[in-house]
Design a protein around this motif. Structure first.
Motif, PDB file in Angstrom:
ATOM      1  N   ASN A   1      10.909  22.322   5.438  1.00  0.00           N
ATOM      2  CA  ASN A   1      10.115  22.049   3.904  1.00  0.00           C
ATOM      3  C   ASN A   1       9.366  21.123   3.890  1.00  0.00           C
ATOM      4  O   ASN A   1       9.608  20.006   4.649  1.00  0.00           O
ATOM      5  CB  ASN A   1      11.271  22.317   3.217  1.00  0.00           C
ATOM      6  CG  ASN A   1      11.923  23.730   3.243  1.00  0.00           C
ATOM      7  OD1 ASN A   1      11.371  24.626   2.721  1.00  0.00           O
ATOM      8  ND2 ASN A   1      13.169  23.600   3.388  1.00  0.00           N
ATOM      9  N   ARG A   2       8.506  21.069   3.186  1.00  0.00           N
ATOM     10  CA  ARG A   2       7.756  19.768   2.747  1.00  0.00           C
ATOM     11  C   ARG A   2       7.734  19.278   1.001  1.00  0.00           C
ATOM     12  O   ARG A   2       7.578  20.176   0.451  1.00  0.00           O
ATOM     13  CB  ARG A   2       6.179  20.024   3.028  1.00  0.00           C
ATOM     14  CG  ARG A   2       5.943  20.124   4.465  1.00  0.00           C
ATOM     15  CD  ARG A   2       4.830  20.964   4.919  1.00  0.00           C
ATOM     16  NE  ARG A   2       4.680  22.200   4.220  1.00  0.00           N
ATOM     17  CZ  ARG A   2       5.319  23.282   4.653  1.00  0.00           C
ATOM     18  NH1 ARG A   2       6.158  23.241   5.721  1.00  0.00           N
ATOM     19  NH2 ARG A   2       5.227  24.470   4.044  1.00  0.00           N
ATOM     20  N   PHE A   3       8.207  18.036   0.853  1.00  0.00           N
ATOM     21  CA  PHE A   3       8.181  17.573  -0.454  1.00  0.00           C
ATOM     22  C   PHE A   3       7.358  16.467  -0.594  1.00  0.00           C
ATOM     23  O   PHE A   3       7.307  15.426   0.059  1.00  0.00           O
ATOM     24  CB  PHE A   3       9.741  17.196  -0.511  1.00  0.00           C
ATOM     25  CG  PHE A   3      10.830  18.147  -0.301  1.00  0.00           C
ATOM     26  CD1 PHE A   3      11.162  18.964  -1.343  1.00  0.00           C
ATOM     27  CD2 PHE A   3      11.198  18.448   0.870  1.00  0.00           C
ATOM     28  CE1 PHE A   3      12.389  19.974  -1.001  1.00  0.00           C
ATOM     29  CE2 PHE A   3      12.147  19.301   1.313  1.00  0.00           C
ATOM     30  CZ  PHE A   3      12.686  20.098   0.158  1.00  0.00           C
ATOM     31  N   TYR A   4       6.715  16.385  -1.815  1.00  0.00           N
ATOM     32  CA  TYR A   4       5.634  15.218  -2.098  1.00  0.00           C
ATOM     33  C   TYR A   4       5.747  15.021  -3.504  1.00  0.00           C
ATOM     34  O   TYR A   4       5.697  15.926  -4.257  1.00  0.00           O
ATOM     35  CB  TYR A   4       4.397  15.915  -1.665  1.00  0.00           C
ATOM     36  CG  TYR A   4       3.311  14.656  -2.276  1.00  0.00           C
ATOM     37  CD1 TYR A   4       3.073  13.396  -1.352  1.00  0.00           C
ATOM     38  CD2 TYR A   4       2.398  14.761  -3.238  1.00  0.00           C
ATOM     39  CE1 TYR A   4       2.267  12.625  -1.709  1.00  0.00           C
ATOM     40  CE2 TYR A   4       1.655  13.983  -3.490  1.00  0.00           C
ATOM     41  CZ  TYR A   4       1.538  12.654  -2.771  1.00  0.00           C
ATOM     42  OH  TYR A   4       0.549  11.613  -3.311  1.00  0.00           O
ATOM     43  N   ALA A   5       5.736  13.722  -3.758  1.00  0.00           N
ATOM     44  CA  ALA A   5       5.631  13.246  -5.174  1.00  0.00           C
ATOM     45  C   ALA A   5       4.475  11.964  -5.064  1.00  0.00           C
ATOM     46  O   ALA A   5       4.773  11.329  -4.274  1.00  0.00           O
ATOM     47  CB  ALA A   5       6.752  12.801  -5.781  1.00  0.00           C
ATOM     48  N   ALA A   6       3.579  11.847  -5.783  1.00  0.00           N
ATOM     49  CA  ALA A   6       2.715  10.834  -6.061  1.00  0.00           C
ATOM     50  C   ALA A   6       3.407   9.649  -6.771  1.00  0.00           C
ATOM     51  O   ALA A   6       4.400   9.989  -7.247  1.00  0.00           O
ATOM     52  CB  ALA A   6       1.389  11.194  -6.878  1.00  0.00           C
ATOM     53  N   PRO A   7       2.797   8.557  -6.306  1.00  0.00           N
ATOM     54  CA  PRO A   7       3.516   7.041  -6.807  1.00  0.00           C
ATOM     55  C   PRO A   7       3.550   7.179  -8.387  1.00  0.00           C
ATOM     56  O   PRO A   7       2.510   7.789  -8.852  1.00  0.00           O
ATOM     57  CB  PRO A   7       2.590   6.162  -6.415  1.00  0.00           C
ATOM     58  CG  PRO A   7       1.889   6.863  -5.200  1.00  0.00           C
ATOM     59  CD  PRO A   7       1.855   8.264  -5.408  1.00  0.00           C
ATOM     60  N   GLY A   8       4.680   6.935  -9.101  1.00  0.00           N
ATOM     61  CA  GLY A   8       4.921   6.758 -10.454  1.00  0.00           C
ATOM     62  C   GLY A   8       5.463   8.233 -11.203  1.00  0.00           C
ATOM     63  O   GLY A   8       5.964   8.368 -12.404  1.00  0.00           O
ATOM     64  N   GLU A   9       5.467   9.295 -10.213  1.00  0.00           N
ATOM     65  CA  GLU A   9       6.009  10.583 -10.843  1.00  0.00           C
ATOM     66  C   GLU A   9       7.569  10.704 -10.793  1.00  0.00           C
ATOM     67  O   GLU A   9       8.019  11.462 -11.523  1.00  0.00           O
ATOM     68  CB  GLU A   9       5.564  11.842  -9.768  1.00  0.00           C
ATOM     69  CG  GLU A   9       3.902  11.811 -10.028  1.00  0.00           C
ATOM     70  CD  GLU A   9       3.376  12.207 -11.199  1.00  0.00           C
ATOM     71  OE1 GLU A   9       4.456  12.547 -12.245  1.00  0.00           O
ATOM     72  OE2 GLU A   9       2.251  12.302 -11.572  1.00  0.00           O
ATOM     73  N   LYS A  10       8.142   9.573 -10.276  1.00  0.00           N
ATOM     74  CA  LYS A  10       9.543   9.507 -10.563  1.00  0.00           C
ATOM     75  C   LYS A  10      10.404  10.691 -10.164  1.00  0.00           C
ATOM     76  O   LYS A  10      11.348  11.322 -10.683  1.00  0.00           O
ATOM     77  CB  LYS A  10      10.089   9.420 -12.131  1.00  0.00           C
ATOM     78  CG  LYS A  10       9.252   7.978 -12.831  1.00  0.00           C
ATOM     79  CD  LYS A  10       9.492   7.750 -13.970  1.00  0.00           C
ATOM     80  CE  LYS A  10       8.886   6.603 -14.410  1.00  0.00           C
ATOM     81  NZ  LYS A  10       9.175   6.092 -15.875  1.00  0.00           N
ATOM     82  N   ALA A  11      10.010  11.061  -8.784  1.00  0.00           N
ATOM     83  CA  ALA A  11      10.811  12.187  -8.010  1.00  0.00           C
ATOM     84  C   ALA A  11      12.135  11.703  -7.404  1.00  0.00           C
ATOM     85  O   ALA A  11      12.201  10.861  -6.857  1.00  0.00           O
ATOM     86  CB  ALA A  11       9.861  12.949  -7.059  1.00  0.00           C
TER      87      ALA A  11
END
Length: 794
Positions: free
Chosen positions: A353-363
């Motif tokens: 699987n692939r997981f992504y969160a842009a900077p600042g999104e607090k994943a």
């Protein structure tokens, strides 16, 4: 069916190849419909395939009513004389759902092709059914009470057959549920989502899509979208059930995209401080399950507490594979907890699987695996604080059996973290071949872990131990962090480690690469000295630039740090290196008496290098280490040789053997035992300044000094050992007892005693008949020999 068709069915010997192909191709269609069709009809459908029949029939089949005319309704001309005659009448009728419902004269020997967009397909009239309800998708009931039934291929049922629009505007939730219910009543099958955007309106605990046993959901990839409507507000889940609902079995969800529409849902309030639990905004949530597969799905954007949650320690068989996740922080409590995939149960797989969160999104969390047996492999995460959270449960028992292999986690802070649940120990875990990049400086969190125990607060009843843990072949790279910050908890930052107040047993940490760990690279034990750290093997790791952070408590600045009660440990074959021109690290390996007790602990064959000097070995006296390094040294010159090299240092307890120089029989000593450590020679031109109570001293010239040397400051005659040299700043082994101001610095020579003499003494002459003076001379010679051999005091 006519007699010829019936006769032909008795054997293939009388059939042509074309006829045999008809038998094979048409076998997938509904058997009732087959019985009502002529061979001519079957041959035609087989020639194009059932799925493509509509294309041919629209202009190429002369026997179809309305063909080429553009008409799409059942009209009186269709039902004229011979309309149902299989030899002379119309075999196919192009129509609409509305027309069929309005029809009054059904024909049992006609195929009706419905042309409503998205609902296209063949229906037949079933005269034997007078009870079935109209469900739009599979059964249409006319005004006369006739039941028209759709011919279905491959157990695949489109939601658009049932009236779903997929137009990005219409709320399709109820129709999707109706399609699932119909397929479930048939015993199972595939509910298919053609390309389109299907708006849904989940709400609190009252509205959601409820999955059913043996009913699979299938889309056409990212263009088959299930999207939450604007301003849907708070909701429990898009698809799923509650904790108390019946078990869901044998369900797959494939090829769909879930869009939680966080920017458009301005009325939601995700807040873990609430007590109602209907704000969680799951995409898929099941709490009693068996054999669930979620595969080839896209979750973008997502925003909930969990995205996929399959949570029941007694459930079994979950797979989340080849999916992608993109987290966007929603409205509500700032920084609320969240995990993309949360699986608790037996025998589950989370892979590729692939997981992504842009900077600042607090994943926060990409994956959580609880209970085991489980495999987490081949996943890629970027921007999530935690890559994998590994936790035991009340049903883990003796066979947690979890493996986390071949994943890549970038811009993480707690990449792979272990967490025992209450008194249930976390056992039998293998973490291997993962590539980890920590953004500790960028994210500014107060703790950091590459692989190891969660360092933060746990309730007091979380006392489970860590047992049978193997961590091998991983690469961990931390951000360099040279600026001290107020929020960093220095004792809870490490590349690999276990720092909880509990037992740690049977742990292998080997063949890992750990680069730029700001505090400790490998840290096992705790400040409270609670628990026993037993059977540890830390071998063949490569550690570069550990402990470079300007820590307030430098006791944690170590490549390898063991604490608490340590019983049975081997630290060997590790390569520990610092590359900075000015030393920033401190300890290579630290097992200090202040940190705990050490029994059956061995340190050997480690290669330790640095440019300016540093990475000091600080080992308890009970630690067995390389004999030649700690207990025995060699010197080519005796200690009283004026040409002995200045700056030569020996530590207490060392045995120094003399292996050079001239030998005087009976006079030259074999070696020396160092009682108090020290450094030989004269040191001139070096002054020092330092503040009382600190470990740091600044000198005017460090070029004549080396790590490990013993020096004395004229101010207060304070004796200290040099543990690190960073430019002209020294880090000494104990705090200054008095302020040092431009004080002269000298070497402090060791305290030692010689032992043994080399060679045999000559025989004494016969003393018979000697005078008293002669006897006194002989006795003095004997006493001197005894002194030389150390038998009596000088």
């Amino acid at each position: 069916m006519d007699d010829r068709a019936s006769q032909g069915r008795k054997g293939h010997s009388n059939q042509s190849r074309e006829e045999q192909a008809v038998e094979s191709s048409w076998s997938e269609l509904n058997s009732i419909a087959v019985q009502k069709m002529t061979r001519r009809k079957l041959l035609m459908l087989a020639s194009v395939g059932a799925a493509g029949a509509a294309v041919s029939l629209y202009g190429a089949t002369s026997s179809m009513a309305g063909a080429g005319t553009g008409q799409s309704t059942v009209n009186s001309s269709v039902y004229g004389a011979g309309a149902c005659d299989p030899e002379t009448g119309n075999d196919f009728v192009k129509t609409t759902i509305e027309s069929l419902r309005a029809s009054s004269v059904p024909c049992s020997d006609v195929l009706y092709y419905v042309t409503n967009p998205g609902q296209e397909g063949f229906f037949y009239y079933d005269p034997g059914d007078t009870l079935s309800a109209d469900n739009t998708g599979l059964i249409l009931v006319s005004s006369s009470g006739a039941r028209y039934k759709r011919i279905v291929e491959n157990d695949r049922y489109s939601v658009k057959w049932f009236g779903a629009k997929g137009d990005g505007v219409t709320d399709d939730l109820d129709i999707i549920q109706a399609a699932i219910d119909v397929v479930f009543a048939l015993g199972g099958g595939i509910v298919f989502f053609p390309k389109g955007t299907y708006i849904v309106s989940p709400l609190l605990q009252t509205r959601r899509i409820v999955p059913k046993n043996n009913v699979h959901l299938l889309g056409e990839g990212p263009n088959s979208v299930i999207k939450v409507k604007n301003d849907a507000g708070d909701y429990w889940t898009i698809i799923g059930n509650f904790q108390t609902w019946p078990k869901v079995k044998n369900v797959s969800i494939r090829g769909l995209r879930f869009d939680q529409n966080p920017s458009g849902n301005t009325t939601c309030n995700i807040d873990h401080r609430r007590t109602d639990y209907y704000w969680t905004q799951y995409c898929i949530g099941l709490f009693d399950y068996e054999n669930i597969v979620i595969e080839d799905c896209t979750f973008d954007p997502i925003c909930g507490w969990n995205t996929v949650v399959l949570n029941n320690a007694s459930s079994t068989g979950a797979v989340v594979r080849n999916c992608s996740f993109n987290f966007v922080h929603a409205r509500g409590f700032d920084g609320y907890d969240n995990s993309a995939v949360y699986v608790n149960g037996k025998s589950h797989i989370v892979s590729n699987n692939r997981f992504y969160a842009a900077p600042g999104e607090k994943a926060m969390g990409a994956i959580e695996t609880h209970t085991g047996k489980s495999v987490v492999s081949g996943n890629v995460s970027d921007g999530y604080v935690t890559g994998v959270h590994i936790q035991s449960s009340e049903t883990s028992g003796e066979n947690g059996d979890m493996s986390v292999t071949g994943n890549t986690f970038t811009n993480a802070v707690h990449a792979i973290q272990f967490w025992p649940y209450k008194q249930y120990s976390l056992k039998n875990v293998t973490v291997s071949g993962n590539t980890i990049s920590l953004a500790n400086a960028q994210k500014q969190r107060d703790m950091m872990v590459g692989i190891g125990a969660f360092p933060g607060y746990l309730p007091p009843d979380h006392t489970g131990m860590f047992e049978n843990i193997t961590i091998t072949g991983n690469t961990i790279t931390c951000e360099e962090e040279f600026t001290k910050r107020s929020n960093l908890l220095e004792g809870f930052c490490y590349g690999i480690g276990f720092v909880r107040d509990t037992n740690v047993k049977n742990v292998i940490i080997s063949n890992n690469v750990i680069k730029n760990a700001p505090i400790a690279a490998i840290h096992i034990g705790n400040t409270s000295k609670v628990g026993t750290m037993s059977n540890l093997r830390i071998t063949d790791n490569i550690i570069v630039n550990a402990g470079h952070y300007p820590a307030g408590n430098e006791a944690y600045k170590a490549a390898i740090l063991l604490r608490s009660t340590v019983v049975g440990a081997v630290v060997s074959g590790n390569t520990i290196n610092e590359t900075y021109d000015t030393s920033l690290g401190l300890y290579a390996i630290r097992m200090n008496a202040a940190d705990g007790t050490f029994t059956e602990v061995e340190v050997k064959d480690n290669l330790i290098t640095s440019k300016q000097g540093g990475l000091w070995l600080d080992l308890h006296s009970t630690v067995r280490t390389d004999e030649a390094e700690k207990y025995m040294k060699f010197t080519a010159k005796t200690f009283d040789d004026p040409l002995m090299e200045a700056g030569t240092t020996y530590q207490p307890g060392t045995i120094v053997l003399v292996n050079g120089g001239a030998i005087t029989a009976g006079a030259t000593q074999v070696g020396y035992r160092i009682l108090n450590g020290g450094t030989f020679g004269t040191l001139t031109g070096v002054t020092a300044t330092g503040t009382v109570g600190t470990y740091k001293v600044t000198v005017n010239d460090s070029s004549k000094l080396k790590v490990g040397q013993w020096i004395q400051f004229a101010s207060g005659s304070q004796v200290r050992r040099i543990n690190r040299i960073a430019g002209n700043e020294l880090r000494v082994n104990a705090p200054l007892a008095a302020t040092v101001t431009a004080s002269g610095v000298s070497y402090l020579p060791p305290v030692y005693e010689p032992f043994g003499r080399i060679g045999k003494l000559p025989a004494q002459a016969d003393t018979t008949g000697l005078t008293v003076d002669q006897l006194e001379t002989e006795v003095n010679a004997l006493k001197q020999a005894l002194r030389n051999f150390g038998i009596i005091q000088p």
